[in-house]
Design a protein around this motif. Structure first.
Motif, PDB file in Angstrom:
ATOM      1  N   HIS A   1      -4.742   1.416   5.806  1.00  0.00           N
ATOM      2  CA  HIS A   1      -4.455   2.836   5.645  1.00  0.00           C
ATOM      3  C   HIS A   1      -4.159   3.491   6.996  1.00  0.00           C
ATOM      4  CE1 HIS A   1      -5.064   4.100   1.430  1.00  0.00           C
ATOM      5  NE2 HIS A   1      -5.845   3.024   1.333  1.00  0.00           N
TER       6      HIS A   1
ATOM      7  N   LEU B   1       0.877  -1.173   0.000  1.00  0.00           N
ATOM      8  CA  LEU B   1       0.000   0.000   0.000  1.00  0.00           C
ATOM      9  C   LEU B   1       0.912   1.220   0.000  1.00  0.00           C
ATOM     10  CD1 LEU B   1      -2.854   1.233   0.243  1.00  0.00           C
ATOM     11  CD2 LEU B   1      -2.555   1.148   2.724  1.00  0.00           C
ATOM     12  N   ASN B   2       0.974   1.916  -1.141  1.00  0.00           N
ATOM     13  CA  ASN B   2       1.929   3.012  -1.293  1.00  0.00           C
ATOM     14  C   ASN B   2       1.272   4.215  -1.943  1.00  0.00           C
ATOM     15  OD1 ASN B   2       4.361   1.552  -0.404  1.00  0.00           O
ATOM     16  ND2 ASN B   2       4.063   0.345  -2.278  1.00  0.00           N
ATOM     17  N   PRO B   3       1.636   5.431  -1.517  1.00  0.00           N
ATOM     18  CA  PRO B   3       1.155   6.639  -2.212  1.00  0.00           C
ATOM     19  C   PRO B   3       1.658   6.645  -3.652  1.00  0.00           C
ATOM     20  CG  PRO B   3       2.131   7.195  -0.079  1.00  0.00           C
ATOM     21  CD  PRO B   3       2.472   5.764  -0.345  1.00  0.00           C
ATOM     22  N   ARG B   4       0.772   7.018  -4.586  1.00  0.00           N
ATOM     23  CA  ARG B   4       1.142   7.114  -5.998  1.00  0.00           C
ATOM     24  C   ARG B   4       0.585   8.419  -6.561  1.00  0.00           C
ATOM     25  NH1 ARG B   4       2.597   2.640  -9.080  1.00  0.00           N
ATOM     26  NH2 ARG B   4       2.595   4.170 -10.772  1.00  0.00           N
TER      27      ARG B   4
ATOM     28  N   SER C   1      -6.943   6.774  -6.340  1.00  0.00           N
ATOM     29  CA  SER C   1      -6.467   5.517  -5.766  1.00  0.00           C
ATOM     30  C   SER C   1      -6.998   4.349  -6.584  1.00  0.00           C
ATOM     31  CB  SER C   1      -6.927   5.397  -4.311  1.00  0.00           C
ATOM     32  OG  SER C   1      -6.298   6.367  -3.505  1.00  0.00           O
TER      33      SER C   1
ATOM     34  N   CYS D   1     -11.287   6.418  -0.872  1.00  0.00           N
ATOM     35  CA  CYS D   1     -10.049   7.149  -0.573  1.00  0.00           C
ATOM     36  C   CYS D   1     -10.039   8.563  -1.126  1.00  0.00           C
ATOM     37  CB  CYS D   1      -8.849   6.387  -1.141  1.00  0.00           C
ATOM     38  SG  CYS D   1      -8.625   4.736  -0.468  1.00  0.00           S
TER      39      CYS D   1
ATOM     40  N   HIS E   1      -3.405   6.324  -3.810  1.00  0.00           N
ATOM     41  CA  HIS E   1      -2.598   5.189  -3.389  1.00  0.00           C
ATOM     42  C   HIS E   1      -2.711   4.058  -4.402  1.00  0.00           C
ATOM     43  CE1 HIS E   1      -2.156   7.102   0.515  1.00  0.00           C
ATOM     44  NE2 HIS E   1      -1.400   6.105   0.932  1.00  0.00           N
TER      45      HIS E   1
END
Length: 399
Positions: free
Chosen positions: A91, A22-25, A31, A52, A69
């Motif tokens: 999260h 689970l990573n910020p993009r 998301s 999200c 994300h």
């Protein structure tokens, strides 16, 4: 300090899934959820994007929860909302420094959770097939019996039996059944320093017994405290929110003795019966794009496709705002979609009203003619002029 390693298990009736990452993009328009090794968003990714979205439920969990994300899972499923609780927990834990692993033996903590949430991140009561999910998760949990296990269960008809089933697993690692009704409360409980747990007042009709034993599981700002709970919190039976009972008030019956008689019935127009096949255009709303619609950042505008005569529909123009088509059949009928449309679109997704959504591929925006057929599972009455079961409708996409 590096946070604890957590394996988040997303149980389904087809078997448990594992949250891989689970990573910020920031590069994503919204998301999105993906399966391992696949670039295509999962069928329910639009719901995840809405969950999200800025100002949405997940944004309340702090950190970068409100930013786009990328969620990666070990697999997918076709429908349902029970993924919402474990994903929201991930999260919240990520915002407090946790990192996620995909194997039980790599984890400082295994988190098993299921259920849907409302806008306030409160767990929605319901029948989530808990016992079936626990049985199918047995092999995964047995891979690391000494790793502490935390459980979050929604209210429902199988909750008590589910708690007993987890206790019967005979794990050597600590077991904690979280007594939380919201995702933020569960995140707080998991990240609370050792010894900080205190008995809290509960709704009337519930009881909670705490043992004195406490076990350290891992560390966010020093540790995650575990307190062994050896008494379950039974569901409230007969409450208005209980899906199994839904008790009704007797007040209307008493009031009927004194209320004046009802006015004479007035003939209502007979409601129209559904047509066999419904086709709608899915278009990007003003200021949006089909890319944002496909990722679930914006809801498409749905415009019915008008009949042209006979078994043909009016052609649809392939403008830049045409994202795809929604196709539905009347109850008792199933659809067969021509290969021309299926080849030009992404795999169909199930829309909120049950229709199939066909979002056009970037390379599929070309002139085509396809047929859609409704085949009867059981005969159903149709309004005058509707396509009879088994009849084909022809529809063209043109520039």
């Amino acid at each position: 300090m590096t946070g604890p390693s957590i394996l988040v298990v997303i149980p389904t009736t087809g078997g448990p899934l594992r949250l891989r990452s689970l990573n910020p993009r920031p590069g994503l328009p919204a998301s999105a959820a993906f399966a391992d090794g696949d670039y295509r968003p999962l069928p329910w990714s639009g719901d995840y994007a809405r969950l999200c979205a800025p100002g949405g439920p997940v944004a309340r969990l702090g950190g970068e929860a409100g930013a786009p994300h990328e969620l990666r899972l070990s697999g997918s499923f076709d429908a349902g909302r029970s993924w919402e609780v474990p994903v929201c927990l991930a999260h919240g834990l990520s915002a407090r420094g946790a990192r996620f692993v995909g194997e039980p033996a790599q984890a400082d903590l295994i988190l098993w959770a299921t259920g849907a949430v409302d806008r306030d991140l409160t767990l929605v009561p319901g029948d989530y097939a808990l016992l079936d999910k626990i049985e199918r998760s047995g092999a995964l949990l047995a891979e690391a019996p000494d790793v502490p296990l935390a459980i979050l269960l929604p209210e429902g008809p199988e909750r008590g039996e589910a708690e007993a089933a987890f206790r019967a697993l005979g794990r050597s690692g600590a077991l904690r059944i979280l007594q939380a009704e919201t995702v933020p409360a569960a995140v707080d409980a998991l990240t609370r320093p050792k010894g900080a747990d205190r008995p809290k007042p509960h709704r009337r009709g519930r009881r909670l017994v705490l043992t004195a034993g406490a076990v350290t599981a891992a560390c966010l700002v020093g540790f995650i405290g575990f307190i062994a709970l050896n008494a379950r919190q039974p569901p409230v039976i007969g409450s208005a929110s209980d899906p199994a009972t839904g008790s009704a008030s007797a007040e209307p019956a008493r009031r009927a003795e004194t209320d004046p008689p009802a006015p004479p019935a007035v003939d209502e127009p007979t409601p129209k019966k559904p047509t066999a096949i419904r086709v709608e255009e899915l278009r990007a709303p003003p200021g949006s794009s089909c890319r944002r619609v496909a990722f679930g950042a914006d809801a498409p505008e749905r415009r019915p496709v008008a009949p042209e005569g006979g078994d043909r529909l009016a052609p649809t123009r392939l403008g830049p705002d045409l994202c795809g088509l929604a196709i539905a059949a009347a109850p008792g009928l199933r659809l067969e979609i021509g290969p021309e449309l299926r080849a030009a679109a992404l795999p169909p997704v199930r829309l909120d009203d049950g229709a199939q959504g066909f979002f056009l591929r970037e390379g599929g925006r070309q002139n085509l003619v396809y047929a859609v057929q409704a085949l009867p599972e059981a005969a159903a009455g149709l309004e005058a002029g509707a396509s009879p079961p088994g009849a084909r409708l022809i529809h063209a996409l043109t520039r």
